[in-house]
Design a protein around this motif. Structure first.
Motif, PDB file in Angstrom:
ATOM      1  N   LEU A  64      39.525  28.706  38.575  1.00  0.00           N
ATOM      2  CA  LEU A  64      38.375  29.285  39.272  1.00  0.00           C
ATOM      3  C   LEU A  64      38.827  29.997  40.541  1.00  0.00           C
ATOM      4  O   LEU A  64      38.348  31.098  40.849  1.00  0.00           O
ATOM      5  CB  LEU A  64      37.366  28.188  39.607  1.00  0.00           C
ATOM      6  N   MET A  65      39.762  29.395  41.266  1.00  0.00           N
ATOM      7  CA  MET A  65      40.260  30.042  42.471  1.00  0.00           C
ATOM      8  C   MET A  65      41.001  31.328  42.137  1.00  0.00           C
ATOM      9  O   MET A  65      40.869  32.337  42.850  1.00  0.00           O
ATOM     10  CB  MET A  65      41.170  29.089  43.250  1.00  0.00           C
ATOM     11  N   ARG A  66      41.758  31.316  41.071  1.00  0.00           N
ATOM     12  CA  ARG A  66      42.448  32.546  40.664  1.00  0.00           C
ATOM     13  C   ARG A  66      41.445  33.668  40.415  1.00  0.00           C
ATOM     14  O   ARG A  66      41.593  34.785  40.918  1.00  0.00           O
ATOM     15  CB  ARG A  66      43.275  32.297  39.405  1.00  0.00           C
ATOM     16  N   VAL A  67      40.412  33.369  39.640  1.00  0.00           N
ATOM     17  CA  VAL A  67      39.401  34.381  39.317  1.00  0.00           C
ATOM     18  C   VAL A  67      38.676  34.831  40.586  1.00  0.00           C
ATOM     19  O   VAL A  67      38.409  36.021  40.777  1.00  0.00           O
ATOM     20  CB  VAL A  67      38.414  33.832  38.269  1.00  0.00           C
ATOM     21  N   ALA A  68      38.371  33.880  41.459  1.00  0.00           N
ATOM     22  CA  ALA A  68      37.676  34.213  42.703  1.00  0.00           C
ATOM     23  C   ALA A  68      38.508  35.158  43.561  1.00  0.00           C
ATOM     24  O   ALA A  68      37.984  36.124  44.135  1.00  0.00           O
ATOM     25  CB  ALA A  68      37.366  32.934  43.473  1.00  0.00           C
ATOM     26  N   LEU A  69      39.792  34.900  43.652  1.00  0.00           N
ATOM     27  CA  LEU A  69      40.666  35.772  44.431  1.00  0.00           C
ATOM     28  C   LEU A  69      40.758  37.167  43.810  1.00  0.00           C
ATOM     29  O   LEU A  69      40.794  38.178  44.520  1.00  0.00           O
ATOM     30  CB  LEU A  69      42.057  35.152  44.557  1.00  0.00           C
ATOM     31  N   GLU A  70      40.787  37.230  42.495  1.00  0.00           N
ATOM     32  CA  GLU A  70      40.838  38.531  41.823  1.00  0.00           C
ATOM     33  C   GLU A  70      39.546  39.315  42.059  1.00  0.00           C
ATOM     34  O   GLU A  70      39.583  40.508  42.387  1.00  0.00           O
ATOM     35  CB  GLU A  70      41.090  38.331  40.334  1.00  0.00           C
ATOM     36  N   TYR A  71      38.407  38.667  41.905  1.00  0.00           N
ATOM     37  CA  TYR A  71      37.123  39.332  42.122  1.00  0.00           C
ATOM     38  C   TYR A  71      36.954  39.752  43.576  1.00  0.00           C
ATOM     39  O   TYR A  71      36.546  40.878  43.876  1.00  0.00           O
ATOM     40  CB  TYR A  71      35.971  38.409  41.715  1.00  0.00           C
ATOM     41  N   SER A  72      37.257  38.840  44.494  1.00  0.00           N
ATOM     42  CA  SER A  72      37.028  39.136  45.900  1.00  0.00           C
ATOM     43  C   SER A  72      37.953  40.238  46.400  1.00  0.00           C
ATOM     44  O   SER A  72      37.586  40.986  47.313  1.00  0.00           O
ATOM     45  CB  SER A  72      37.202  37.871  46.747  1.00  0.00           C
ATOM     46  N   SER A  73      39.157  40.337  45.823  1.00  0.00           N
ATOM     47  CA  SER A  73      40.065  41.400  46.250  1.00  0.00           C
ATOM     48  C   SER A  73      39.501  42.771  45.871  1.00  0.00           C
ATOM     49  O   SER A  73      39.697  43.754  46.598  1.00  0.00           O
ATOM     50  CB  SER A  73      41.453  41.203  45.643  1.00  0.00           C
TER      51      SER A  73
END
Length: 432
Positions: free
Chosen positions: A166-175
């Protein structure tokens, strides 16, 4: 509220940008905009309010990027209005509020509700949206929609984003949105049921402790994920020496990581719990750590590893804190005392000069959140804090503007305070 679109500030010493606090000037504001900076300015407008600051410093308005305003859902602790009153008294013209409300800030309508509630206040409120729906850590919240509504970052603060995928996806989306993920860095399996820092004091007192490594392992994970994804991870309320070293090394390696520290984490140690006979106003999370950790916070501020100073302002009602130590909720209020503690620990000790300390309150939080930094220059929108570094004052209950009173500094004589703020066409003077 006190609308003062036209104001002449006399005898102020600007700090920030090209100003180092050594020059005394007058600043004229018209319709909320700085239109003139000079010396010996006279008022020619009968509608212009005059305020002689008698040599007070002035900077761009301070920002606290980590507060809990509790509304919606927990208005018995704090409301947006009372939280902003505390912020104004502490010298802050802008705050960013965390999403552990009820309902959580996980959809655009909650973001817009908070913005609407604060629109007439002198303090600007920037909601931080949830990383996950309902803050449950299972699926990504609607980040793009919340950004459109006014969210400035994403976090599940109060709890960590525990699921690495979830953190990986969140970092990708937020970037893609050019926004940071702010994580409450805690490995829950290592930390709980800790009620204070795990160490010599907790062993002596017989209280379950939270070890420093519970914070450090999660930070290490997030740094690696930020490196992998290219996203921006912001480490919330850093508190351990090894955590500071992890961030220092990550920055040296070009990883997009920033961090913040609370005044209580560079001022107090876990020994306060014993010294104060289990006063629940020294119970917070992360917990108060050791003197070695406090020294590391100060060193990290000095060398720039730690970017910003925040408060993690966490109000709790009196009846919630007046219980046995292990049953009390974590958290203290901090908006009203942050400047004074920073003056004591950082300015008076020559850790930071005044300009550098001010950047920790003005520039750095906004750089992290990609917000406009207020400037003291002609043509700029007036977003200002007037303050001093030497006035002694007592933080008693009558001077608490928060709805809650859970502070370890109640009753203490402090040094340095915010005298007034100007923002959104409003001039608020702090009377003590």
């Amino acid at each position: 509220m006190s609308y003062t679109p036209n104001l002449l500030l006399q005898n102020v010493n600007p700090v920030g940008g090209d100003f180092d606090g050594s020059d005394t000037v007058d600043i004229r504001i018209a319709d909320g905009t700085i239109i003139e900076i000079g010396t010996d300015l006279d008022s020619k407008d009968r509608d212009e309010q005059i305020h002689d600051a008698e040599g007070a410093y002035i900077s761009g308005g301070w920002m606290d990027m980590h507060v809990h305003l509790r509304e919606p859902g927990y208005e018995h602790k704090e409301t947006i209005e009372t939280g902003c009153s505390a912020a104004a008294f502490g010298g802050f013209t802008e705050v960013a509020c965390m999403p552990n409300t009820n309902p959580p800030i996980h959809t655009r309508d909650v973001v817009e509700f908070i913005k609407k509630k604060a629109e007439d206040l002198a303090v600007e409120v920037h909601p931080i949206g949830c990383v996950s729906k309902e803050r449950e850590g299972e699926s990504i919240a609607e980040m793009g929609d919340m950004k459109e509504g006014g969210a400035v970052a994403f976090s599940d603060d109060g709890d960590p984003v525990y699921n690495s995928q979830l953190m990986r996806v969140a970092l990708e989306y937020s970037s893609m949105l050019d926004m940071p993920i702010i994580n409450h860095e805690e490995d829950l399996k290592l930390s709980r049921p800790g009620h204070m820092h795990e160490g010599k004091v907790s062993a002596r007192l017989g209280i379950d402790g939270t070890p420093a490594i519970a914070e450090e392992t999660m930070i290490a994970r997030d740094i690696l994920l930020a490196e992998f994804t290219g996203g921006h991870i912001h480490v919330a309320h850093i508190s351990t020496a090894k955590a500071v070293e992890l961030v220092r090394r990550a920055k040296a390696n070009g990883i997009n990581v920033t961090t913040e520290v609370c005044p209580h984490h560079f001022d107090l140690t876990d020994e306060e719990i014993e010294r104060r006979d289990f006063d629940t106003n020294v119970k917070m999370h992360p917990p108060l750590r050791t003197q070695e950790d406090v020294d590391a916070m100060i060193e990290g501020l000095a060398d720039g590893t730690i970017d910003a100073i925040c408060t993690d302002h966490a109000p709790h009602a009196i009846e919630e804190k007046e219980v046995e130590f292990i049953y009390a909720p974590n958290g203290i209020i901090g908006l009203e005392t942050a400047w004074s503690i920073s003056v004591k620990r950082l300015l008076d000790s020559d850790v930071l000069d005044l300009q550098t300390l001010v950047t920790k309150f003005v520039d750095k939080p906004r750089e992290i959140l990609n917000l406009d930094i207020p400037k003291i220059k002609e043509g700029a929108t007036a977003n200002l804090t007037l303050f001093n570094v030497d006035e002694k004052w007592t933080f008693d209950k009558d001077r608490v503007h928060s709805k809650s009173k859970n502070s370890p500094y109640l009753g203490e004589t402090l040094k340095g305070r915010a005298e007034a703020i100007y923002n959104k066409g409003q001039f608020e003077i702090n009377e003590i």
